[in-house]
Structure formats: C-alpha cells, structure tokens
Design an enzyme around this catalytic site. Structure first.
Site: not given
Length: 382
Positions: A250, A287, A293, A323
């Site tokens: 991935h 992660h 941001e 998240h």
C-alpha cells in the site's frame, strides 16, 4: 539543506519485518514518521485500533465541513468564501454563475483552481483555454484572467502565498509517471481570444497583501497578439492522471503528489485497483501525520476510507491527530469484496497549522470525531 537523520533500524517485541506487510495476527499497525512519509518512521503493532477512543476533545479534534453550503455565487474570486489560511496558503470556495465583468490578478502568489463543478472558458494574458469539471488550472502570480462559465462553476481555489507551484520530482519512476507532460494544456491565441479584445472600459482587481487595488483601462488589456517562453497558465484533468500503484504494497499518499509549493503539497486520489496480495494492507494505515496538517476535499465517487462523506465536503486532520480508516471501511477492506477504489479527492498537506474560517451554522459536521468509534461504543453513547 539536507538532513542527516540518526541512523537506526531496530526491531522490538512482536513485529513484522516490513512495514504494511505480514502484520502479526490480531494486531493493528500504526505509523509515525518524519517529513510526511519521506523521512525516518516507526511502525507499531497494537492490540486495539488506535482510533477506538470513547471521547475526544481539544484543538487537534478532526473536523469535517460541507462546502456545498458555502456555495453562494460571487462575481469575483476575491469575494469567494474563505475556508482556511496560514501565512503560506489561502483556500477559498468560489461559485460563479455569470461571466466575470472584471479581470483578476493575484500579486500575492500562484493560484490553483480545482474545478469541482461546471464548465466554461478562461481568458488570460496567454490566450483562451476551456475548462470542465475535474480540471486543475495553475495561474502564475501576476497573470490577468477571467472566467466565462457556460455552466455554473464551483471551484476550490488554493493560493501559494508568496510562492509558486511546481511538479514533484519523479525520481526512479521517470518523467512520464503519474502523467506525461504532453497532456499539460496551455491557452491559445485563437479566434475566441481575439473576439473578446475590445475598446471598452475594463477594470482589473489586483490582490496584494490581501488588499485590493483597481486598475482601469480604456480597452481590454487581454490584447496580446503572441507570446513565447516557459511560463504559462497550465491545465490538467484528474482523468489524465495514471496513479502509481503496487499490488503487493500500500503506497503512501505522497505517491499521489500532483503539485508542490514550498510549504505544502497537493495530491490527487483517483480510482485505482486495490492491493491483491493477501499479505499486504489494502487500505490506508493508521498513522500520525505529525509534520503536516492533512486536508482532503472530496470531489467524486464513493470514498474508500471515510464514512458519512459526500462530494463537496472537506476534512481537516490537524498535526498530532492519529487517524486511519473508519470502521466500515476497515471491515470492507479486510474482508475483501471491492477490487478497486471509486473516489476522486484532492489532498492538501501543509507544514504549517491552518486557521479555519468561521463557518455558518450547518456547514460543520459536529459528529465527525465520533465516526471512528466502534459500533458498540456508539450504541452505548446513544
């Protein structure tokens, strides 16, 4: 200046030898890293999902905005609704449903338009260029321009304040990767461009240091008869992007970088096959993006790792917020089923914290932070 990181390659406890591959049974991987996904990193294997919180409060709380609800038509880009900003970036949502009657010129930095809806014509110093939904249009700092929509146009506008947009380094994959430069379109001095040249009074609204000045001409200053050089307005559509992918690994979001500025990057997620190797993760890993941001604007499709999201929405994940995929997405990806993604989204990763503008009632989805909670916790809370 290059950095010499402290050289380490450690392994402790029960862990996989490779990141995102062959996770120990019953564990959930979480990555922390430097420089987004480019620098040193560590992958942790947890007994519980790192997003299985029961409560969350404070300034790094994630946010979700429905920017469709900001879509009030404005005749000038400088009147468009401010979404967020920092000293290196301004982001606005702009709806235009009639031809611009004045020219615009940004003297604060390069402008990037992502056309979310609509179609029409762009007239600028360099000539005439049509546009449609899904187009990126890069407008160099100091360029005079105007739009003539033939369908109401809704655009995400990203300004690189005191900076410019470039293409990312292609490295090992070569100059044709992601998209071949041959598909970059530039304006033409064609019949449509010549037809709009007149001797009427035209005004140019110039933005500098967020203040507006007006220059009035007794003719249309878009009166070039030719030009040459290696600077121009440029257009590319997401449909022409050919994403990097691996069926056995991935790839991180940085593999999907489309444009770069000095303090932020713009990435584009487009439909792609999912990883087919049963030992590889098939969805974004949990992660911490502690150096950037993470802001995502959702353009089209069914969004792979997010729940309760529809086109025209934007999510903001501040630095320090751990998240990953929502529970439904995690279950769907780990249990198989889908063989490819069906999403188009624009991601802006900025090194500097963003200040989100005050939003009218109903624009923000207040329940977004709770969307990661496990179903049993949600039901107990309700």
């Amino acid at each position: 200046m290059s950095r010499n990181w402290i050289p380490l390659r450690q392994l402790e406890g029960t862990a996989s030898r490779q990141a995102h591959v062959r996770l120990p049974e019953g564990t959930y991987e979480r990555e922390i890293s430097k420089e987004g996904f480019f620098g040193p990193s560590a992958q942790f294997h947890h007994k519980h999902k790192p997003t299985d919180w029961i409560d969350f409060d404070g300034p790094i709380r994630p946010r979700a905005l429905d920017l469709n609800k900001l879509a009030t038509a404005k005749p000038s880009p400088w009147q468009a609704e401010l979404v967020m900003s920092n000293p290196h970036l301004q982001m606005r949502m702009w709806k235009l449903d009639v031809p611009m009657t004045e020219l615009a010129r940004n003297s604060d930095g390069d402008q990037l338009l992502f056309v979310h809806e609509g179609a029409g014509d762009l007239f600028c110093d360099y000539g005439h260029l049509d546009y449609r939904d899904g187009d990126y249009v890069v407008i160099p700092r100091g360029t005079m321009w105007r739009l003539v929509p033939n369908r109401p146009t809704l655009s995400l506008m990203i300004e690189a304040t005191n900076d410019h947009f470039t293409l990312p380094e292609k490295g090992l994959v070569g100059r044709h990767a992601i998209f071949d430069p041959a598909i970059l379109d530039t304006p033409h001095i064609d019949e449509a461009f010549k037809a709009q040249q007149d001797e009427q009074t035209w005004k140019v609204s110039v933005k500098r240091r967020n203040a507006l000045s007006t220059v009035t001409y007794p003719f249309n200053p878009l009166d070039a008869v030719g030009w040459h050089g290696d600077l121009s307005v440029v257009r590319v559509n997401w449909r022409d992007l050919r994403p990097l992918m691996s069926h056995r690994f991935h790839l991180p979001p940085s593999a999907h970088t489309t444009f770069m500025a000095g303090r932020f990057v713009v990435c584009t997620f487009v439909p792609r096959p999912l990883e087919s190797d049963p030992e590889a993760l098939r969805l974004p890993f949990f992660h911490n993006n502690d150096d950037f941001e993470e802001i995502i604007f959702y353009h089209k499709g069914s969004f792979f790792s997010r729940d309760n999201i529809h086109p025209g929405m934007m999510t903001i994940h501040p630095s320090g917020f751990t998240h990953g995929p929502h529970p439904k997405a995690f279950h769907a990806a780990t249990k198989g089923g889908k063989s490819e993604t069906d999403e188009v989204a624009v991601m802006i990763d900025t090194r500097d914290a963003v200040d989100v503008a005050a939003m009218p009632a109903g624009v923000e989805f207040d329940g977004y932070v709770s969307s990661w909670r496990p179903a049993d916790v949600k039901q107990a809370a309700e």
